[in-house]
Design a protein around this motif. Structure first.
Motif, PDB file in Angstrom:
ATOM      1  N   GLY A 247      -7.486   6.400   4.095  1.00 22.12           N
ATOM      2  CA  GLY A 247      -6.087   6.277   4.516  1.00 22.12           C
ATOM      3  C   GLY A 247      -5.990   6.076   6.024  1.00 22.12           C
ATOM      4  O   GLY A 247      -6.884   6.476   6.775  1.00 22.12           O
TER       5      GLY A 247
ATOM      6  N   ARG B 284       0.827   8.377   6.329  1.00 24.18           N
ATOM      7  CA  ARG B 284      -0.568   8.159   5.920  1.00 24.18           C
ATOM      8  C   ARG B 284      -0.571   7.010   4.927  1.00 24.18           C
ATOM      9  O   ARG B 284      -0.101   7.134   3.798  1.00 24.18           O
ATOM     10  CB  ARG B 284      -1.147   9.436   5.306  1.00 24.18           C
ATOM     11  CG  ARG B 284      -1.036  10.645   6.237  1.00 24.18           C
ATOM     12  CD  ARG B 284      -1.744  11.859   5.691  1.00 24.18           C
ATOM     13  NE  ARG B 284      -1.318  12.199   4.351  1.00 24.18           N
ATOM     14  CZ  ARG B 284      -1.885  13.133   3.600  1.00 24.18           C
ATOM     15  NH1 ARG B 284      -2.918  13.811   4.056  1.00 24.18           N
ATOM     16  NH2 ARG B 284      -1.434  13.405   2.386  1.00 24.18           N
TER      17      ARG B 284
ATOM     18  N   SER C 133     -10.316   9.496   2.713  1.00 26.26           N
ATOM     19  CA  SER C 133     -10.468   8.569   1.585  1.00 26.26           C
ATOM     20  C   SER C 133     -10.049   7.151   1.974  1.00 26.26           C
ATOM     21  O   SER C 133      -9.728   6.338   1.117  1.00 26.26           O
ATOM     22  CB  SER C 133      -9.624   9.050   0.395  1.00 26.26           C
ATOM     23  OG  SER C 133     -10.074  10.302  -0.059  1.00 26.26           O
TER      24      SER C 133
ATOM     25  N   GLY D 271      -2.193   4.567   2.462  1.00 30.35           N
ATOM     26  CA  GLY D 271      -3.346   4.622   1.578  1.00 30.35           C
ATOM     27  C   GLY D 271      -4.204   3.368   1.605  1.00 30.35           C
ATOM     28  O   GLY D 271      -3.721   2.259   1.876  1.00 30.35           O
ATOM     29  N   HIS D 272      -5.480   3.543   1.321  1.00 34.45           N
ATOM     30  CA  HIS D 272      -6.396   2.422   1.135  1.00 34.45           C
ATOM     31  C   HIS D 272      -5.885   1.590  -0.042  1.00 34.45           C
ATOM     32  O   HIS D 272      -5.415   2.142  -1.040  1.00 34.45           O
ATOM     33  CB  HIS D 272      -7.798   2.967   0.840  1.00 34.45           C
ATOM     34  CG  HIS D 272      -8.864   1.932   0.763  1.00 34.45           C
ATOM     35  ND1 HIS D 272      -9.041   1.119  -0.348  1.00 34.45           N
ATOM     36  CD2 HIS D 272      -9.823   1.563   1.650  1.00 34.45           C
ATOM     37  CE1 HIS D 272     -10.057   0.307  -0.131  1.00 34.45           C
ATOM     38  NE2 HIS D 272     -10.554   0.549   1.064  1.00 34.45           N
TER      39      HIS D 272
ATOM     40  N   VAL E 275      -5.113   7.949  -3.358  1.00 31.32           N
ATOM     41  CA  VAL E 275      -4.717   8.991  -2.409  1.00 31.32           C
ATOM     42  C   VAL E 275      -4.628   8.383  -1.017  1.00 31.32           C
ATOM     43  O   VAL E 275      -5.195   7.320  -0.746  1.00 31.32           O
ATOM     44  CB  VAL E 275      -5.707  10.173  -2.427  1.00 31.32           C
ATOM     45  CG1 VAL E 275      -5.666  10.880  -3.775  1.00 31.32           C
ATOM     46  CG2 VAL E 275      -7.129   9.727  -2.105  1.00 31.32           C
ATOM     47  N   THR E 276      -3.925   9.076  -0.133  1.00 36.19           N
ATOM     48  CA  THR E 276      -3.669   8.534   1.207  1.00 36.19           C
ATOM     49  C   THR E 276      -4.483   9.219   2.290  1.00 36.19           C
ATOM     50  O   THR E 276      -4.370   8.858   3.463  1.00 36.19           O
ATOM     51  CB  THR E 276      -2.173   8.699   1.547  1.00 36.19           C
ATOM     52  OG1 THR E 276      -1.854  10.102   1.526  1.00 36.19           O
ATOM     53  CG2 THR E 276      -1.288   7.959   0.554  1.00 36.19           C
ATOM     54  N   ASN E 277      -5.290  10.191   1.918  1.00 35.59           N
ATOM     55  CA  ASN E 277      -6.016  10.984   2.911  1.00 35.59           C
ATOM     56  C   ASN E 277      -6.899  10.125   3.812  1.00 35.59           C
ATOM     57  O   ASN E 277      -7.515   9.158   3.372  1.00 35.59           O
ATOM     58  CB  ASN E 277      -6.896  12.032   2.209  1.00 35.59           C
ATOM     59  CG  ASN E 277      -6.092  12.925   1.298  1.00 35.59           C
ATOM     60  OD1 ASN E 277      -5.584  12.476   0.282  1.00 35.59           O
ATOM     61  ND2 ASN E 277      -5.979  14.195   1.651  1.00 35.59           N
TER      62      ASN E 277
ATOM     63  N   LYS F 292      -7.288   2.692  -3.405  1.00 36.55           N
ATOM     64  CA  LYS F 292      -7.364   4.123  -3.689  1.00 36.55           C
ATOM     65  C   LYS F 292      -5.990   4.654  -4.095  1.00 36.55           C
ATOM     66  O   LYS F 292      -4.950   4.064  -3.794  1.00 36.55           O
ATOM     67  CB  LYS F 292      -7.859   4.886  -2.454  1.00 36.55           C
ATOM     68  CG  LYS F 292      -9.257   4.489  -1.971  1.00 36.55           C
ATOM     69  CD  LYS F 292     -10.350   5.040  -2.864  1.00 36.55           C
ATOM     70  CE  LYS F 292     -11.738   4.749  -2.322  1.00 36.55           C
ATOM     71  NZ  LYS F 292     -12.050   5.499  -1.099  1.00 36.55           N
TER      72      LYS F 292
ATOM     73  N   ARG G  94       0.836  -1.197   0.000  1.00 38.16           N
ATOM     74  CA  ARG G  94       0.000   0.000   0.000  1.00 38.16           C
ATOM     75  C   ARG G  94       0.875   1.253   0.000  1.00 38.16           C
ATOM     76  O   ARG G  94       1.850   1.341   0.751  1.00 38.16           O
ATOM     77  CB  ARG G  94      -0.923   0.001   1.223  1.00 38.16           C
ATOM     78  CG  ARG G  94      -1.933  -1.131   1.195  1.00 38.16           C
ATOM     79  CD  ARG G  94      -2.562  -1.379   2.556  1.00 38.16           C
ATOM     80  NE  ARG G  94      -3.329  -0.252   3.037  1.00 38.16           N
ATOM     81  CZ  ARG G  94      -3.992  -0.256   4.197  1.00 38.16           C
ATOM     82  NH1 ARG G  94      -3.979  -1.345   4.963  1.00 38.16           N
ATOM     83  NH2 ARG G  94      -4.667   0.807   4.586  1.00 38.16           N
TER      84      ARG G  94
END
Length: 251
Positions: free
Chosen positions: A157, A142, A155, A144-145, A150-152, A148, A118
């Motif tokens: 993360g 962070r 979202s 990431g999912h 992005v790592t936010n 996904k 990830r």
């Protein structure tokens, strides 16, 4: 109905231009250009992988990851949807419909380091101390999912200690050196941003590490979330971040 005006400071393009004025900081900024057909073609063919992101936006919303394949086809991923195209024309046409009239940027893609398959990046919290000195008060990974780009946290993360994320990539001594480098980069960025935003007291610097462990500035957040540090088992960074935050909120 009034349209909400987004402050200039929230424009990724504007912030990038401010940072590029500093000769030290600009070494860590990926090639970033306005989204248009010419820039899209030049960058996807030059770098193979790029990110297309809204000029104004938060939480990683609207970010697209695009690649040129080995057989000259093109692919992009938006959220969990992946689309494939045989020609650049079809690829561009689809992206143009996706972006619509909103202003988007294209950024050279950074192949982020991974932990258990990830992607992850790093948030450096930089705050003005009670003595008026910029300090890096917190650093967190962070993760990431898995589906996904992005790592936010918003979202999917997962806030994670950098020691855990980097344990398979660095020795403890190398980790200490890298942490020091990221902290110094963060304080330089804050000092540079303060020239334009003198009333600002904190910034969140998002940094990606490539496969050579070089740090790249992904984004500078004007209003970073301090509460992600509360997700760590060790609460010392969270307490420090909140102590500094309480101090300047009283000012």
């Amino acid at each position: 109905m009034k349209t909400r005006t987004v402050p200039t400071g929230q424009s990724k393009w504007y912030k990038t231009q401010l940072l590029l004025k500093n000769n030290t900081i600009k070494l860590f900024i990926p090639d970033t250009r306005k989204f248009n057909k010419r820039n899209l073609e030049q960058m996807i063919r030059s770098y193979g992988m790029i990110y297309i992101k809204p000029e104004r936006g938060t939480y990683g919303n609207g970010v697209i990851r695009a690649e040129q394949g080995e057989h000259r086809g093109f692919t992009y991923q938006y959220e969990e949807t992946i689309r494939h195209f045989d020609t650049f024309e079809a690829f561009h046409s689809s992206l143009a419909k996706k972006t619509g009239r909103r202003s988007y940027l294209i950024q050279k893609g950074i192949h982020l380091l991974k932990h258990n398959g990830r992607r992850f990046d790093i948030r450096v919290m930089v705050q003005l101390s009670p003595k008026g000195v910029w300090e890096a008060t917190g650093i967190i990974g962070r993760l990431g999912h898995p589906r996904k780009i992005v790592t936010n946290y918003h979202s999917g993360g997962k806030p994670t200690a950098i020691e855990k994320l980097l344990s398979t990539h660095l020795t403890s001594m190398q980790l200490a050196q890298l942490t020091g480098e990221l902290n110094r980069l963060g304080t330089r960025i804050a000092a540079q941003m303060q020239k334009t935003f003198p009333r600002h007291r904190q910034f969140g610097v998002d940094v990606g590490l490539d496969r050579t462990l070089k740090p790249w500035i992904i984004e500078v957040n004007m209003n970073p979330d301090p509460y992600i540090f509360n997700q760590l088992k060790d609460k010392s960074m969270y307490r420090r971040v909140m102590r500094y935050r309480r101090f300047y909120l009283k000012q």
